[in-house]
Design an enzyme around this catalytic site. Structure first.
Site, PDB file in Angstrom:
ATOM      1  N   ARG A   1       8.618 -12.636  16.793  1.00 64.97           N
ATOM      2  CA  ARG A   1       8.442 -11.326  17.431  1.00 64.97           C
ATOM      3  C   ARG A   1       7.677 -11.464  18.748  1.00 64.97           C
ATOM      4  NH1 ARG A   1       5.642  -8.708  12.189  1.00 64.97           N
ATOM      5  NH2 ARG A   1       7.062  -9.594  10.641  1.00 64.97           N
TER       6      ARG A   1
ATOM      7  N   VAL B   1       5.196  -5.185  13.665  1.00 65.17           N
ATOM      8  CA  VAL B   1       3.938  -5.517  14.337  1.00 65.17           C
ATOM      9  C   VAL B   1       4.106  -6.772  15.190  1.00 65.17           C
ATOM     10  CG1 VAL B   1       1.542  -6.246  14.006  1.00 65.17           C
ATOM     11  CG2 VAL B   1       2.515  -4.446  12.555  1.00 65.17           C
TER      12      VAL B   1
ATOM     13  N   GLY C   1       0.551 -22.254   9.487  1.00 68.56           N
ATOM     14  CA  GLY C   1       1.519 -23.259   9.891  1.00 68.56           C
ATOM     15  C   GLY C   1       2.817 -22.629  10.350  1.00 68.56           C
TER      16      GLY C   1
ATOM     17  N   LYS D   1      -2.705 -14.220  10.675  1.00 69.79           N
ATOM     18  CA  LYS D   1      -2.951 -14.979  11.902  1.00 69.79           C
ATOM     19  C   LYS D   1      -3.461 -14.029  12.976  1.00 69.79           C
ATOM     20  CE  LYS D   1       0.689 -18.300  10.764  1.00 69.79           C
ATOM     21  NZ  LYS D   1       2.022 -18.849  11.119  1.00 69.79           N
TER      22      LYS D   1
ATOM     23  N   HIS E   1       0.794  -1.228   0.000  1.00 70.51           N
ATOM     24  CA  HIS E   1       0.000   0.000   0.000  1.00 70.51           C
ATOM     25  C   HIS E   1       0.825   1.277   0.000  1.00 70.51           C
ATOM     26  CE1 HIS E   1       0.934  -0.196   4.285  1.00 70.51           C
ATOM     27  NE2 HIS E   1       0.560   1.053   4.389  1.00 70.51           N
TER      28      HIS E   1
ATOM     29  N   LYS F   1      -1.592 -19.326  19.398  1.00 70.10           N
ATOM     30  CA  LYS F   1      -0.154 -19.593  19.573  1.00 70.10           C
ATOM     31  C   LYS F   1       0.634 -18.304  19.767  1.00 70.10           C
ATOM     32  CE  LYS F   1       1.488 -18.227  15.380  1.00 70.10           C
ATOM     33  NZ  LYS F   1       2.712 -17.435  15.069  1.00 70.10           N
TER      34      LYS F   1
END
Length: 345
Positions: free
Chosen positions: A267, A291, A147, A118, A44, A203
Site C-alpha cells: 500500500r 490504512v 519481516g 509496524k 472489534h 521501510k
C-alpha cells in the site's frame, strides 16, 4: 498420561489469540491454525466478525482463502484475551496503545504479548515497546514479529520468512515453535528488540519514496538508489538508538525494505505511485482503501530523527511532500542537488 487443564470459554487448548482481524491479522491467524492448532481471531467490529464466521473466509481482504477448521472467530475481547497465554497484536500503529489499554483488564497473570504492528507511536515517534511498557508495566513478556510478508501470500501458504525478537529468550523459542511451519513459514530468532521495531517503520517511508520515483517515471536506477540510501538512513537512526547493525541486513530491515519498495501489493508503494502521478495526498489515500501506515510513519520517523539529531534526507523530503505540500518531482530534484557526500555518510 497427563491431561492439560483447559480453563477458557472454548473448552479446548488455544495456541494463540490474534488481536486484529484486518488482512495481516487474518492471514497470520490462518497460517497459525493451518497445522491444526486452535487459534482465536478477534476483531472489534461484531458485524464484520459475524460475516467472517458465516463465510469462514475474509472475502474483502483475502478472497478465495478459506479458514481452517481450528480458527475460532471472536468479537468478545475478554474471552479472546483470556483464552490463550500468548497474544499476537496486529493492529495499525496509531491505535496500538488504545488496543493495549483495552485488553489490559483481561490479561492473565501468565500472559505474553507479541505484536506484528509496524510503526511508531503517533505524535511522539516512540518505539512501540516503550508504549507497551507504559501501558502494561514490566510484568509481561513482550516480543515483536517483523519481516517481509504480504498478507495474501502468507494466507495462501506461499513460502515466507520472518523474524521474532524479545528480551525473553524463552518467549522467542516458544513463538518460533508455534509460528514456524517447515513447508511454508520460516521464523528466525533475533535478539535486537529495538532494531526489529525500527526497520518496519522506516521501510514504510522509503517505500512511499520508491513509489513516488516510479510514479514520476524515473526508472529502475533511481528506485535502487532510493532503496540503498534509504537503508543507510535506517542504519543511521538504528545506531543512534542502540540497535544492532546486522539487524538491518536481515528480514526486518533489508528484506522488508526490498519487498515493500518493489512490489505493488505494498500500500505504501502504491500510495507513493499515486503521488508521483500527480494525485494529492487525500485522493491517493482514498484510492488505496486501506490504512497506509507509511503516511503516519513518515511524520513519526521524521520526529524521531529530529529528536535524535540523525540526518535522514529521504525521509525529510517525503515528509515535506506529505505534510508541507511540496511537489514530488521537486523533492526528488532537491535530493539529487544535495552537497557531495561519501557513500558511508
Amino acid at each position: 498420561m497427563t491431561q492439560t487443564l483447559v480453563n477458557n470459554a472454548y473448552g479446548k487448548e488455544i495456541s494463540m489469540t490474534v488481536i486484529g482481524a484486518g488482512s495481516y491479522g487474518t492471514s497470520l491467524a490462518i497460517s497459525l491454525s493451518r497445522n491444526g492448532a486452535n487459534v482465536v481471531l478477534w476483531g472489534h467490529e461484531p458485524e464484520h466478525m459475524a460475516k467472517l464466521e458465516a463465510d469462514r473466509a475474509n472475502h474483502e481482504f483475502l478472497p478465495g482463502i478459506e479458514f481452517p477448521p481450528s480458527l475460532i472467530v471472536e468479537s468478545d475481547l475478554a474471552k479472546a484475551v483470556q483464552a490463550s497465554r500468548d497474544l499476537l497484536v496486529v493492529v495499525p500503529s496509531h491505535v496500538f496503545g488504545i488496543v493495549l489499554n483495552s485488553l489490559k483488564p483481561y490479561l492473565r497473570d501468565d500472559s505474553r504479548i507479541c505484536w506484528a504492528t509496524k510503526g511508531l507511536e503517533p505524535e511522539t515517534g516512540r518505539l512501540l515497546k516503550d508504549v507497551a511498557f507504559d501501558v502494561l508495566g514490566e510484568h509481561y513478556s513482550l516480543a515483536v514479529l517483523s519481516g517481509p510478508t504480504f498478507a495474501k501470500e502468507l494466507a495462501a501458504g506461499m513460502p515466507t520468512a520472518i523474524s521474532v525478537a524479545s528480551p525473553d529468550a524463552q518467549f522467542v523459542a516458544d513463538l518460533q515453535e508455534k509460528i514456524h511451519c517447515s513447508k511454508t513459514f520460516r521464523v528466525y530468532a533475533n535478539s535486537d528488540f529495538t532494531g526489529m521495531q525500527l526497520g518496519g517503520a522506516v521501510k514504510n517511508v522509503i517505500a512511499i519514496g520508491a513509489g513516488m520515483s516510479d510514479g514520476i517515471g524515473f526508472g529502475a536506477n533511481a528506485r535502487t538508489a532510493l532503496i540503498t540510501r534509504g537503508l543507510a538512513e535506517m542504519c543511521r537512526l538504528g545506531a543512534a538508538l542502540g540497535a544492532q547493525p546486522e539487524t538491518f541486513m536481515g528480514m526486518a530491515g533489508l528484506g522488508d525494505l526490498v519487498l515493500t519498495c518493489t512490489d505493488n501489493q505494498s500500500r505504501n508503494r502504491r500510495f507513493g505511485l499515486a503521488l508521483g502521478q500527480g494525485k494529492d495526498v487525500d485522493t491517493a489515500q482514498a484510492d488505496i482503501g486501506q490504512v497506509v501506515e507509511g503516511y503516519r510513519n513518515t511524520k513519526e520517523v521524521w520526529m524521531l530523527a529530529q529528536r535524535m539529531g540523525v540526518e535522514m534526507p529521504i525521509v525529510d523530503q517525503i515528509y515535506q511532500v506529505l505534510y508541507q505540500g511540496k511537489d514530488a518531482r521537486l523533492a526528488a530534484q532537491d535530493l539529487l542537488a544535495r552537497d557531495k557526500k561519501s557513500e558511508g555518510k
